[in-house]
Design a protein around this motif. Structure first.
Motif, PDB file in Angstrom:
ATOM      1  N   LEU A   1      49.146  53.710  14.670  1.00  0.00           N
ATOM      2  CA  LEU A   1      48.769  53.846  16.132  1.00  0.00           C
ATOM      3  C   LEU A   1      48.373  55.033  16.504  1.00  0.00           C
ATOM      4  N   GLY A   2      49.156  56.304  16.318  1.00  0.00           N
ATOM      5  CA  GLY A   2      48.861  57.643  16.556  1.00  0.00           C
ATOM      6  C   GLY A   2      47.594  57.997  16.042  1.00  0.00           C
ATOM      7  N   ASN A   3      46.926  57.784  14.766  1.00  0.00           N
ATOM      8  CA  ASN A   3      45.818  57.918  14.330  1.00  0.00           C
ATOM      9  C   ASN A   3      44.835  57.344  15.072  1.00  0.00           C
ATOM     10  N   LEU A   4      44.936  56.147  15.476  1.00  0.00           N
ATOM     11  CA  LEU A   4      43.755  55.435  16.339  1.00  0.00           C
ATOM     12  C   LEU A   4      43.681  56.232  17.603  1.00  0.00           C
ATOM     13  N   LEU A   5      44.793  56.527  18.107  1.00  0.00           N
ATOM     14  CA  LEU A   5      44.713  57.149  19.790  1.00  0.00           C
ATOM     15  C   LEU A   5      44.179  58.575  19.472  1.00  0.00           C
ATOM     16  N   ARG A   6      44.572  59.271  18.459  1.00  0.00           N
ATOM     17  CA  ARG A   6      43.948  60.565  18.171  1.00  0.00           C
ATOM     18  C   ARG A   6      42.349  60.476  18.170  1.00  0.00           C
TER      19      ARG A   6
END
Length: 140
Positions: free
Chosen positions: A102-107
């Motif tokens: 999720l963090g990678n998608l949001l970044r």
């Protein structure tokens, strides 16, 4: 501080966690808005000093565990450039690397991930206050 909480929920666990996050932040004197990820508009994000974004975890125990539908709803979010974001998930079984995914998608949308926490269904209140206080301590 203006806080926006966005959530993706199927059975209500993530929505309930978002509400508890909001209650804690409000008790600490912050202004809070809660929206489903599909309701998020650029103006909501621009007005927020800090965002919390959460989802439930889908998949099987041994493989395929991921943040539910995030590959669809994260790209549909308005830009998050420069916004500090705390991410959270609710799960029944081990969430594995779901928060990292999720963090990678949001970044990729420009977000700066400042903290993250997984909450087990059935124990949703456990750790919420500490998560919120830790996240807020990074931005006050």
């Amino acid at each position: 501080m203006q806080i926006l909480i966005l959530y993706q929920s199927r059975k209500g666990y993530t929505r309930q966690t978002a509400k508890v996050i909001a209650e804690v932040a409000q008790k600490l004197g912050h202004s809070v808005t809660i929206k489903s990820v599909i309701e998020a508009q650029q103006s909501h994000i621009e007005q927020a000093d800090l965002l919390f974004i959460g989802t439930w975890i889908q998949g099987f125990i041994l493989f395929g565990v991921k943040p539910a539908g995030a590959d669809l709803w994260v790209p549909a979010l308005p830009t998050l450039t420069g916004k500090p974001i705390a991410i959270f998930c609710t799960y029944t079984f081990n969430p594995r690397q779901s928060l990292d995914k999720l963090g990678n998608l949001l970044r990729a949308k420009g977000a700066t991930i400042v903290s993250q926490q997984a909450f087990r269904n059935g124990h949703l209140g456990d750790g919420v206050e500490a998560f919120v206080k830790h996240t807020l301590s990074l931005h006050t």
